[in-house]
Design an enzyme around this catalytic site. Structure first.
Site, PDB file in Angstrom:
ATOM      1  N   CYS A 165       0.808  -1.222   0.000  1.00 47.22           N
ATOM      2  CA  CYS A 165       0.000   0.000   0.000  1.00 47.22           C
ATOM      3  C   CYS A 165       0.838   1.267   0.000  1.00 47.22           C
ATOM      4  CB  CYS A 165      -0.949  -0.012   1.196  1.00 47.22           C
ATOM      5  SG  CYS A 165      -1.953  -1.507   1.223  1.00 47.22           S
ATOM      6  N   HIS A 305      -2.199   7.736   6.930  1.00 48.09           N
ATOM      7  CA  HIS A 305      -2.524   6.455   6.291  1.00 48.09           C
ATOM      8  C   HIS A 305      -3.927   6.050   6.727  1.00 48.09           C
ATOM      9  CE1 HIS A 305      -1.807   2.744   4.244  1.00 48.09           C
ATOM     10  NE2 HIS A 305      -1.917   2.011   5.334  1.00 48.09           N
ATOM     11  N   GLU A 316      -0.337   5.006  14.369  1.00 43.94           N
ATOM     12  CA  GLU A 316       0.068   6.173  13.584  1.00 43.94           C
ATOM     13  C   GLU A 316      -0.068   7.468  14.385  1.00 43.94           C
ATOM     14  OE1 GLU A 316      -0.604   8.227   9.186  1.00 43.94           O
ATOM     15  OE2 GLU A 316      -1.955   6.627   9.844  1.00 43.94           O
ATOM     16  N   LYS A 337      -9.237   8.282   3.462  1.00 41.86           N
ATOM     17  CA  LYS A 337      -9.733   6.917   3.246  1.00 41.86           C
ATOM     18  C   LYS A 337     -11.128   6.728   3.826  1.00 41.86           C
ATOM     19  CE  LYS A 337      -5.371   4.328   2.965  1.00 41.86           C
ATOM     20  NZ  LYS A 337      -4.368   5.356   3.251  1.00 41.86           N
ATOM     21  N   HIS A 342      -9.666   2.237   0.834  1.00 42.31           N
ATOM     22  CA  HIS A 342      -8.214   2.016   0.737  1.00 42.31           C
ATOM     23  C   HIS A 342      -7.872   1.511  -0.657  1.00 42.31           C
ATOM     24  CE1 HIS A 342      -4.176   1.305   1.540  1.00 42.31           C
ATOM     25  NE2 HIS A 342      -4.228   0.449   2.535  1.00 42.31           N
ATOM     26  N   PHE A 403       1.766  -3.554   3.918  1.00 37.02           N
ATOM     27  CA  PHE A 403       2.109  -4.872   4.449  1.00 37.02           C
ATOM     28  C   PHE A 403       3.574  -5.164   4.120  1.00 37.02           C
ATOM     29  CE2 PHE A 403      -2.449  -6.817   4.110  1.00 37.02           C
ATOM     30  CZ  PHE A 403      -2.838  -6.068   5.206  1.00 37.02           C
TER      31      PHE A 403
END
Length: 415
Positions: A165, A305, A316, A337, A342, A403
């Site tokens: 991502c 994110h 985060e 998002k 996403h 990831f």
């Protein structure tokens, strides 16, 4: 060596809340949710029955019908968004050196629909290996920048970054570095993804990564909310034209902003989960600030994110507090998002665009769908909840993580 200055001269977007740049921005500032029941296949037996699909989109309005058959959707989206950005920038082979114009693109997965279709067709047959001759060139993740370069005649660096991502944010950092080192004049960068498929949704569901709020899909992506239960899968593309400053000025280009810095880091912690204290995220934001030659108190806005996962959102925000200290409460923090879902490998690109447009328009898009305070989140942080907020933004940062522990951060400055 004197590094070159890098600016953004073109933008293009194809998203679940708007099929071009203006529609995307209108959707963002109005808090529009792109989540809805999936239309691409029968979801009866699936745990999650909704996603953020691109809507009301006919690819043949943009690409020749014969060519469409040779393109996976992720490449179709890449072409459409990059066409808009290139046109927006006014780039033609008459006003650039084609050997110094590159395409660096991000995709976390690539042609998943093509792969799924070909393997399922084979499995349903008699065992004879009959595959479409375009199977491989439609599927491979690097093919999108290849098509963009061929379509436009750009003969500079051409490749795809794959860091889950973080892929398109990674692409932007690479593009930024190529230009400031003097290796290119212009690079078309960004990312695309089209993973709303049986395999994509099924795979993420098996990891328990997706929201299952099937009774209310439009409210399912709810970053920072105590009742969040996973991310909402989205699709689409975002494209940015990065250009050396003097080159842009010489041809009279419109300039959106300056790219101030880029940071990369790794969590080195877990296959899919973030470090609970956000150690890798702290490192990537510090790296980005150092690269830009700025102090934490210079930052006005952070597009997080913020995927709407229980662990990721908290980690985060902890990292933001660790890096920015008391100044953290003065920053407008948001997660777009909440509206787009996403977009995996395309997330960094469309969120960089959101940050740039927020700076240009003096408006921070909201983090929608917030109803319940999470006691693990510092209430002094301004998460721009539910309603857009006006603000003069001189410096904006965009965070993207993937990831494998991949972290990327890009910083933009008003010019």
């Amino acid at each position: 060596m004197q590094l070159k200055r890098v600016v953004v001269t073109g933008l293009g977007a194809l998203t679940p809340i708007g099929n071009n740049l203006q529609e995307y921005w209108d959707g963002l500032v109005n808090g529009k949710s792109g989540a809805a029941p999936i239309t691409y296949y029968d979801t009866e037996k699936h745990k999650t029955k909704f996603a953020c699909e691109v809507k009301n989109f006919n690819v043949e309005d943009f690409i020749d019908k014969k060519e469409v058959r040779r393109l996976d959707k992720f490449a179709q989206y890449a072409i459409v968004a990059s066409d808009e950005a290139i046109k927006d920038a006014g780039i033609t082979l008459e006003n650039v050196n084609k050997y110094r114009v590159g395409v660096i693109w991000g995709a976390g997965i690539g042609g998943l629909q093509t792969f799924q279709d070909e393997v399922m067709n084979y499995a349903a047959g008699d065992g004879t290996p009959r595959f479409n001759p375009f199977f491989i060139p439609k599927m491979i993740a690097d093919i999108a920048p290849g098509h963009i370069s061929m379509r436009n005649g750009f003969m500079g660096p051409n490749y795809t970054t794959v860091s889950a991502c973080a892929s398109s944010a990674n692409a932007l950092v690479d593009a930024f570095n190529y230009i400031r080192l003097g290796m290119c004049d212009v690079i078309v960068s960004g990312g695309s993804e089209a993973a709303v498929t049986i395999a994509g949704m099924g795979g993420f569901n098996s990891m328990q990564a997706l929201s299952t709020r099937n009774e209310s899909p439009e409210t399912a992506s709810r970053p920072f909310d105590a009742t969040r239960d996973g991310f909402v899968l989205g699709e689409g593309a975002g494209a940015l034209v990065l250009e050396e400053y003097e080159h842009a000025v010489a041809r009279g280009a419109k300039i959106y902003c300056e790219v101030g810095g880029g940071g990369l880091s790794s969590d080195a912690y877990h296959l899919t989960a973030p470090h609970p204290e956000g150690i890798g995220v702290i490192a990537v934001m510090e790296n980005c600030l150092r690269d830009a030659g700025l102090k934490p108190e210079d930052v006005d806005h952070i597009n997080t994110h913020g995927t709407s996962t229980p662990l990721g959102d908290v980690a985060e925000l902890k990292a933001i507090k660790a890096v920015f200290g008391d100044h953290a409460k003065n920053i407008n923090i948001n997660s777009t998002k909440s509206m787009t879902g996403h977009l995996l490998g395309a997330a960094g690109a469309i969120e960089a665009i959101a940050s740039i447009l927020a700076m240009q328009n003096g408006i921070i898009p909201p983090t929608i769908n917030h109803t319940t305070v999470d006691e693990n989140i510092d209430p002094s942080l301004n998460l721009t909840l539910n309603k857009a907020q006006k603000r003069d933004i001189k410096v904006a940062m965009s965070n993207t993580f993937g990831f494998g522990g991949h972290n990327a951060c890009v910083l933009f400055k008003k010019i």
